[in-house]
Design a protein around this motif. Sequence first.
Motif, PDB file in Angstrom:
ATOM      1  N   GLU A 126       0.826  -1.206   0.000  1.00  0.00           N
ATOM      2  CA  GLU A 126       0.000   0.000   0.000  1.00  0.00           C
ATOM      3  C   GLU A 126       0.855   1.249   0.000  1.00  0.00           C
ATOM      4  N   GLU A 127       2.000   1.203   0.711  1.00  0.00           N
ATOM      5  CA  GLU A 127       2.868   2.382   0.785  1.00  0.00           C
ATOM      6  C   GLU A 127       3.337   2.818  -0.597  1.00  0.00           C
ATOM      7  N   HIS A 168       1.815   2.356  -3.518  1.00  0.00           N
ATOM      8  CA  HIS A 168       0.694   2.961  -4.237  1.00  0.00           C
ATOM      9  C   HIS A 168       0.391   4.354  -3.711  1.00  0.00           C
ATOM     10  N   GLU A 169       0.388   4.501  -2.386  1.00  0.00           N
ATOM     11  CA  GLU A 169       0.072   5.808  -1.784  1.00  0.00           C
ATOM     12  C   GLU A 169       1.143   6.835  -2.105  1.00  0.00           C
ATOM     13  N   ARG A 170       2.415   6.469  -1.969  1.00  0.00           N
ATOM     14  CA  ARG A 170       3.500   7.415  -2.242  1.00  0.00           C
ATOM     15  C   ARG A 170       3.481   7.878  -3.695  1.00  0.00           C
ATOM     16  N   THR A 196       0.909   7.837  -5.773  1.00  0.00           N
ATOM     17  CA  THR A 196      -0.286   8.648  -5.993  1.00  0.00           C
ATOM     18  C   THR A 196      -0.061  10.077  -5.497  1.00  0.00           C
ATOM     19  N   GLN A 197       0.532  10.230  -4.318  1.00  0.00           N
ATOM     20  CA  GLN A 197       0.834  11.567  -3.790  1.00  0.00           C
ATOM     21  C   GLN A 197       1.794  12.312  -4.700  1.00  0.00           C
ATOM     22  N   GLU A 231      -0.119  13.499  -7.768  1.00  0.00           N
ATOM     23  CA  GLU A 231      -1.011  14.607  -7.433  1.00  0.00           C
ATOM     24  C   GLU A 231      -0.239  15.908  -7.267  1.00  0.00           C
TER      25      GLU A 231
END
Length: 248
Positions: A233-234, A236-238, A240-241, A244
């Motif tokens: 998950e880390e 994907h989240e990193r 994505t951030q 953005e």
Amino acid sequence: MSEPTGGALLVDDRADRMVVTLNRPAARNAIDQAMIGELHAVCDRLEAGPRPLIIIGSGGVFAGGADIAQLRDRRRGEALLGINSRLFDRIAKLPQPTVAAVAGPALGGGAELAYACDIRLAAPTARFGNPEPGLGILAAAGASWRLSELVGRSVAKQVLLGGSTLDAERALRVGLVADIVQEADLLGAAHALVDRMLRAVPLALRLTKLVLDAPGPHPVADDLAQAILFETEEKHERMTQFLERSRK
């Protein structure tokens, strides 16, 4: 808050890092059997709860070597046990990065402890050397191969065979240390380095160290480590951030 572990170390055990101070200033922080036992206990904690480690010496000295009084009495059986080498190998293999903050002498076993860390920072007073042949022994706790990996065979031979010591400036030139900072700022610089490390995803940092330290070319290990990270998950989240932020 640093707490004594039995006399040879002071340990500041935090949630995100550990700071270990070699604390035998009257003996120039010589690495004796008690300190070895306490460093093994530190490894126990860091293997169970992986965090970056900072090692620094008290009294303006990193470590002046092994305890010669104890070393003199060791015989063949003790040599085959690898008392110091097993400890330093364990430190080198800790799951998260290790930083040696070196002021003053790091000689003999003290140098080998610093070599076992992932990154070294130096005060201007730092000196690295391995005078073991002058005592009738060799640097058998990692220097004979680890130093060569760090600075190249030629410089390693100058230290191990020629008796040269590397001051902070030369250690920086040959890549043994990452930076030179004033002694008063040394621990702060080590913490700043760990702060940068902690901005990374811990699992990514752990697998990067594991792949870096694997012997020989390792494309399959690279792929396997990356496959693990691609599923987190880390990651994907990193990413994505990052995407953005780049759109703004």
